[in-house]
Design a protein around this motif. Structure first.
Motif, PDB file in Angstrom:
ATOM      1  N   HIS A 164       0.794  -1.218   0.000  1.00 46.41           N
ATOM      2  CA  HIS A 164       0.000   0.000   0.000  1.00 46.41           C
ATOM      3  C   HIS A 164       0.826   1.266   0.000  1.00 46.41           C
ATOM      4  CE1 HIS A 164      -2.804  -3.040   1.802  1.00 46.41           C
ATOM      5  NE2 HIS A 164      -3.413  -2.657   0.709  1.00 46.41           N
ATOM      6  N   ALA A 165       1.800   1.271  -0.836  1.00 49.80           N
ATOM      7  CA  ALA A 165       2.624   2.471  -0.903  1.00 49.80           C
ATOM      8  C   ALA A 165       1.869   3.550  -1.661  1.00 49.80           C
ATOM      9  CB  ALA A 165       3.932   2.164  -1.594  1.00 49.80           C
ATOM     10  N   VAL A 166       1.869   4.699  -1.079  1.00 51.38           N
ATOM     11  CA  VAL A 166       1.139   5.819  -1.654  1.00 51.38           C
ATOM     12  C   VAL A 166       2.108   6.965  -1.855  1.00 51.38           C
ATOM     13  CG1 VAL A 166      -0.620   7.543  -1.177  1.00 51.38           C
ATOM     14  CG2 VAL A 166      -1.028   5.170  -0.558  1.00 51.38           C
ATOM     15  N   PRO A 167       2.142   7.509  -3.036  1.00 48.26           N
ATOM     16  CA  PRO A 167       3.034   8.646  -3.225  1.00 48.26           C
ATOM     17  C   PRO A 167       2.460   9.877  -2.532  1.00 48.26           C
ATOM     18  CG  PRO A 167       1.850   8.181  -5.248  1.00 48.26           C
ATOM     19  CD  PRO A 167       1.433   7.153  -4.267  1.00 48.26           C
ATOM     20  N   CYS A 168       3.283  10.542  -1.732  1.00 53.36           N
ATOM     21  CA  CYS A 168       2.758  11.745  -1.119  1.00 53.36           C
ATOM     22  C   CYS A 168       3.541  12.963  -1.529  1.00 53.36           C
ATOM     23  CB  CYS A 168       2.728  11.602   0.396  1.00 53.36           C
ATOM     24  SG  CYS A 168       4.362  11.492   1.116  1.00 53.36           S
ATOM     25  N   ARG A 169       4.575  12.727  -2.284  1.00 49.33           N
ATOM     26  CA  ARG A 169       5.366  13.884  -2.696  1.00 49.33           C
ATOM     27  C   ARG A 169       6.173  13.493  -3.910  1.00 49.33           C
ATOM     28  NH1 ARG A 169       5.693  18.682  -2.771  1.00 49.33           N
ATOM     29  NH2 ARG A 169       6.678  20.078  -1.280  1.00 49.33           N
ATOM     30  N   ALA A 170       6.226  14.374  -4.870  1.00 48.96           N
ATOM     31  CA  ALA A 170       7.137  14.170  -5.992  1.00 48.96           C
ATOM     32  C   ALA A 170       7.734  15.529  -6.282  1.00 48.96           C
ATOM     33  CB  ALA A 170       6.401  13.629  -7.209  1.00 48.96           C
ATOM     34  N   VAL A 171       9.013  15.633  -6.088  1.00 46.04           N
ATOM     35  CA  VAL A 171       9.663  16.932  -6.234  1.00 46.04           C
ATOM     36  C   VAL A 171      10.655  16.874  -7.372  1.00 46.04           C
ATOM     37  CG1 VAL A 171      11.016  18.690  -5.060  1.00 46.04           C
ATOM     38  CG2 VAL A 171       9.487  17.220  -3.733  1.00 46.04           C
ATOM     39  N   LEU A 172      10.557  17.854  -8.243  1.00 44.34           N
ATOM     40  CA  LEU A 172      11.493  17.908  -9.359  1.00 44.34           C
ATOM     41  C   LEU A 172      12.694  18.746  -8.958  1.00 44.34           C
ATOM     42  CD1 LEU A 172      12.031  17.228 -12.332  1.00 44.34           C
ATOM     43  CD2 LEU A 172      10.953  19.390 -12.921  1.00 44.34           C
ATOM     44  N   HIS A 173      13.863  18.158  -9.062  1.00 47.60           N
ATOM     45  CA  HIS A 173      15.084  18.875  -8.739  1.00 47.60           C
ATOM     46  C   HIS A 173      15.690  19.448 -10.012  1.00 47.60           C
ATOM     47  CE1 HIS A 173      16.286  17.570  -4.504  1.00 47.60           C
ATOM     48  NE2 HIS A 173      15.036  17.188  -4.674  1.00 47.60           N
ATOM     49  N   PRO A 174      16.457  20.506  -9.868  1.00 50.35           N
ATOM     50  CA  PRO A 174      17.090  21.068 -11.057  1.00 50.35           C
ATOM     51  C   PRO A 174      18.215  20.188 -11.605  1.00 50.35           C
ATOM     52  CG  PRO A 174      17.783  22.244  -9.092  1.00 50.35           C
ATOM     53  CD  PRO A 174      16.703  21.323  -8.665  1.00 50.35           C
ATOM     54  N   ASP A 175      18.671  19.256 -10.798  1.00 51.08           N
ATOM     55  CA  ASP A 175      19.814  18.465 -11.212  1.00 51.08           C
ATOM     56  C   ASP A 175      19.604  17.021 -10.786  1.00 51.08           C
ATOM     57  OD1 ASP A 175      23.044  20.008 -11.418  1.00 51.08           O
ATOM     58  OD2 ASP A 175      22.309  18.186 -12.391  1.00 51.08           O
ATOM     59  N   ILE A 176      20.478  16.151 -11.272  1.00 56.28           N
ATOM     60  CA  ILE A 176      20.358  14.742 -10.904  1.00 56.28           C
ATOM     61  C   ILE A 176      20.670  14.583  -9.417  1.00 56.28           C
ATOM     62  CG2 ILE A 176      21.324  12.444 -11.285  1.00 56.28           C
ATOM     63  CD1 ILE A 176      21.954  13.318 -14.135  1.00 56.28           C
ATOM     64  N   ILE A 177      19.768  13.893  -8.717  1.00 57.10           N
ATOM     65  CA  ILE A 177      19.957  13.674  -7.281  1.00 57.10           C
ATOM     66  C   ILE A 177      21.021  12.602  -7.094  1.00 57.10           C
ATOM     67  CG2 ILE A 177      18.833  12.960  -5.138  1.00 57.10           C
ATOM     68  CD1 ILE A 177      16.180  13.874  -6.461  1.00 57.10           C
ATOM     69  N   SER A 178      21.977  12.870  -6.243  1.00 55.73           N
ATOM     70  CA  SER A 178      23.078  11.923  -6.075  1.00 55.73           C
ATOM     71  C   SER A 178      23.132  11.281  -4.697  1.00 55.73           C
ATOM     72  CB  SER A 178      24.413  12.615  -6.373  1.00 55.73           C
ATOM     73  OG  SER A 178      24.489  13.836  -5.666  1.00 55.73           O
ATOM     74  N   THR A 179      22.304  11.750  -3.758  1.00 57.24           N
ATOM     75  CA  THR A 179      22.250  11.098  -2.465  1.00 57.24           C
ATOM     76  C   THR A 179      20.980  11.513  -1.731  1.00 57.24           C
ATOM     77  OG1 THR A 179      23.463  10.692  -0.379  1.00 57.24           O
ATOM     78  CG2 THR A 179      23.593  12.908  -1.294  1.00 57.24           C
ATOM     79  N   VAL A 180      20.444  10.603  -0.905  1.00 53.50           N
ATOM     80  CA  VAL A 180      19.221  10.860  -0.140  1.00 53.50           C
ATOM     81  C   VAL A 180      19.425  10.301   1.263  1.00 53.50           C
ATOM     82  CG1 VAL A 180      16.722  10.593  -0.098  1.00 53.50           C
ATOM     83  CG2 VAL A 180      17.923  10.347  -2.248  1.00 53.50           C
ATOM     84  N   GLU A 181      19.039  11.071   2.280  1.00 53.72           N
ATOM     85  CA  GLU A 181      19.269  10.561   3.643  1.00 53.72           C
ATOM     86  C   GLU A 181      18.295  11.188   4.629  1.00 53.72           C
ATOM     87  OE1 GLU A 181      21.519   8.260   4.163  1.00 53.72           O
ATOM     88  OE2 GLU A 181      22.068   8.300   6.272  1.00 53.72           O
ATOM     89  N   PHE A 182      17.596  10.339   5.391  1.00 54.58           N
ATOM     90  CA  PHE A 182      16.767  10.823   6.496  1.00 54.58           C
ATOM     91  C   PHE A 182      17.673  11.108   7.685  1.00 54.58           C
ATOM     92  CE2 PHE A 182      12.327  10.469   5.430  1.00 54.58           C
ATOM     93  CZ  PHE A 182      12.237   9.487   4.452  1.00 54.58           C
ATOM     94  N   ASN A 183      17.245  12.038   8.553  1.00 53.88           N
ATOM     95  CA  ASN A 183      18.023  12.208   9.784  1.00 53.88           C
ATOM     96  C   ASN A 183      17.558  11.179  10.814  1.00 53.88           C
ATOM     97  OD1 ASN A 183      15.637  13.330  10.750  1.00 53.88           O
ATOM     98  ND2 ASN A 183      16.653  15.021  11.794  1.00 53.88           N
TER      99      ASN A 183
END
Lengths: 249, 448
Positions: free
Chosen positions: B19-38
């Motif tokens: 049941h994954a639901v998208p709640c956000r889709a953000v367009l970045h100006p550049d290719i995303i190279s890393t993602v990290e939650f605190n």
């Protein structure tokens, strides 16, 4: 890993080359695939981004792949078939000794003096320069420009699409770059002196172009392989052919 | 369907798997190279190829709209790294952010480490929502007042202002890496961290920027003998003396910093014996480990190589305890993938909060999740076309041969330019962040 239906032959002499060439051309054999993988890998290693440092992990993985292929090919005894794809260039096989290629290919894989590598190892570069100057001095009667090394790498520009022929030339360069003095002497032991006159003439022709380093090419490509082919006249024609292609491009 | 607070195992109730639901889709100006939650999951940081860091903050939940369980909105954006030029080598140094790692929060400000190929920076992100007013020597516009005109003294007071989030570089850790930095990891002592490049790993103290200790060095004396590089490294989550690093030959070494200053000799060596039936010229390349992550418990490590994700028990070095096939249908395409360089793509992998589910990316904007308990797995797609807000993601399937069913996609139709290399999982909830080239997707559990 072998393509079903094709018997692998052990290539033990040049007399078999023509016949097996035809056989190989007909079916994309394991050998051909392996050869194509080797070529692709060498191109990948040579393609480097001059502005940004190349990815070391990628380079190491590709170099390891090249080494694996060359080891296997050496064991098979198929290493002399490196130019099977280039049909008209089969005669180039006779330009360089099989034995020397085998030895140097291993050294080549290990001590690959690739532009990508020069950025991370200044020491290595220093050593290589030393080795090649030793090589040069061993071939005492030949004048080779001191900047042969850097010119070689400039020549290995992927944009210049000279195809397999270029690659064979490059391999020849690399073969000789990594040479130990002994094998160089072997190389030159049967060279006909009449070549040097030709060299002077050719050098004059090429002096304008960026490819002045081909002085080295003329000199080094002319030596004959061990015993089997010492027909200098036919090699002269091939030399003309080589020069023509280089001058045109 | 319950809201999962502890990251329970995936099943058909209340799980990201179904049941994954998208709640956000953000367009970045550049290719995303890393993602990290605190560490609390309140903040989500992304780094991109242009050297920018964007931090999202989860909105406080409001009682009137309980079903909107806290969306992530942009909190701060700053330029972390700039392109540089190494004059000695005549080479550019890319500003691309390779990794971001958060420090645990110790006061009102947030701290994170971000790194490009050569330099690590410690950033402080803090809020300002008050400002002093009523200075004596300058007026409200900041202009200096003529002292002779001042007739009375007043005490400046703090008045509320619009919230401003500032990011300031507090430390710059430079000039310690000859090769490209691929990993950074904060130690559980919160005083030190490590940075790893292709051949060396350095240990830093957060307070000291002009020196670091080299703890691993695999550079051979003769570079011609180089056949293996370091691909990833991480500290143990609880034991501050222990760390692991992975190599391009598919091995993992666990090191104990108490044994010696230079940890070239490993305490443990993890390697799976090669399967001789699967041997090819590409065997080594596909065994190269692109990511290594400790489980939250510290008992396991997970490694990602080109085709699989493996879970290892720290107490068993000779083989992994679990192996998951990410996209085995690519095994017959390795030559093409070598040709187009895709075989060198470095995919990351992540654990969920309870270590029961693991996730990793693939091609065609697909990402995969594996439930370690039920052994179920799912393939989902992160793309705008296929995700309408609040519509459950549909599982995807790749058809390997023969008849292709209606919803399946054939291997030859996969888009290899759409690769999901970076994903992140909220530390305690079933919220995931998936980076698909320029797009950041955040998915969470559907709540009825």
């Amino acid at each position: 890993m072998f393509v079903r239906g094709l018997k692998r032959k052990c290539f033990d002499g040049e007399e078999d080359i023509e016949g097996t060439l035809a056989g190989i051309k007909a079916i994309p054999s394991y050998n051909l695939q392996r050869q194509s993988l080797l070529d692709m890998s060498l191109v990948k290693l040579q393609l480097c981004h001059m502005l940004v440092e190349p990815n070391l992990c990628r380079s190491v993985l590709i170099a390891n792949t090249v080494r694996q292929i060359q080891e296997e090919m050496t064991q098979d005894g198929t290493w002399q078939m490196i130019n099977t794809q280039s049909t008209g260039q089969a005669s180039l096989d006779r330009l360089v000794s099989t034995d020397i290629l085998c030895r140097s290919s291993r050294e080549q894989a290990e001590g690959k003096h690739v532009p990508g590598y020069t950025t991370f190892n200044k020491d290595f570069e220093g050593d290589q320069a030393q080795d090649s100057s030793e090589t040069m001095s061993a071939a005492s009667s030949v004048q080779v420009p001191r900047n042969l090394q850097s010119n070689v790498w400039e020549m290995e520009n992927p944009q210049e699409n000279k195809g397999n022929f270029q690659k064979s030339l490059d391999q020849i360069f690399e073969t000789l770059e990594n040479k130990s003095p002994n094998s160089v002497e072997d190389l030159f032991s049967e060279v006909d002196n009449s070549y040097y006159d030709l060299d002077t003439m050719l050098t004059g022709m090429m002096s304008n172009s960026k490819m002045g380093h081909c002085d080295g090419l003329e000199t080094f490509s002319s030596p004959t392989p061990t015993a089997s082919n010492s027909n200098c006249k036919s090699d002269l024609n091939e030399l003309d052919h080589i020069v023509e292609i280089l001058v045109e491009s | 369907i319950t809201r999962s607070g502890g990251g329970s195992s995936l099943g058909c109730e209340g799980s990201v798997l179904c049941h994954a639901v998208p709640c956000r889709a953000v367009l970045h100006p550049d290719i995303i190279s890393t993602v990290e939650f605190n560490h609390t999951g309140e903040l989500l940081a992304t780094g991109d190829k242009g050297g920018r860091v964007v931090i999202f903050q989860r909105e406080q939940e409001s009682k009137n709209q309980p079903h909107r369980r806290g969306e992530y909105n942009v909190y701060s954006t700053f330029q972390s790294h700039e392109p540089e030029f190494d004059y000695l080598k005549s080479l550019e140094i890319e500003e691309k952010i390779n990794k971001i790692r958060w420090l645990p929060q110790q006061n009102a400000a947030y701290f994170l480490l971000s790194t490009n190929d050569k330099t690590v920076k410690l950033w402080k992100v803090s809020e300002r929502d008050k400002r002093p007013e009523g200075y004596n020597l300058k007026d409200e516009d900041g202009r200096l007042r003529d002292p002779s005109m001042i007739t009375m003294l007043r005490v400046p007071v703090l008045r509320p202002m619009d919230l401003m989030v500032e990011a300031t570089p507090r430390r710059v850790f430079a000039n310690a890496h000859t090769y490209h930095i691929n990993s950074i990891s904060v130690n559980s002592d919160y005083e030190t961290y490590m940075s790893a490049d292709d051949l060396r790993i350095n240990l830093w103290n957060f307070e000291i920027t002009n020196q670091s200790f080299n703890i691993v060095d695999i550079k051979p004396a003769n570079m011609e003998e180089l056949t293996e590089v370091i691909t990833a490294a991480e500290f143990h989550p609880h034991h501050c003396n222990t760390f692991v690093y992975s190599s391009s030959k598919g091995t993992i070494r666990l090191c104990d910093m108490r044994t010696s200053a230079l940890c070239d000799r490993h305490a443990k060596f993890f390697e799976e014996p090669e399967d001789p039936s699967n041997r090819s010229f590409f065997s080594e390349i596909i065994s190269s480990i692109s990511d290594v992550k400790f489980s939250h418990s510290g008992r396991y490590i997970m490694t990602r190589d080109y085709l699989t994700v493996k879970v290892w028990d720290l107490n068993m070095e000779n083989r992994p305890i679990e192996t998951y096939q990410v996209h085995d249908y690519l095994r017959s395409k390795l030559c093409s993938l070598y040709e187009n360089d895709c075989i060198f793509d470095k995919f990351e992998c992540v654990w969920n909060g309870s270590d029961s589910v693991i996730m990793t990316g693939s091609y065609n904007n697909f990402f995969r999740m594996f439930d370690r308990n039920t052994k179920r797995d799912v393939t989902l797609e992160a793309s705008r076309e296929n995700s309408k807000p609040r519509a459950i993601l549909k599982p995807r399937k790749v058809c390997v041969g023969g008849k292709r069913r209606k919803d399946e996609i054939s291997v030859d139709s996969l888009d290899f330019s759409k690769k999901i290399l970076h994903t992140a999982w909220h530390p305690s909830e079933n919220i995931i962040a998936v980076a698909a080239t320029n797009n950041l997707y955040i998915f969470q559990d559907k709540v009825n």
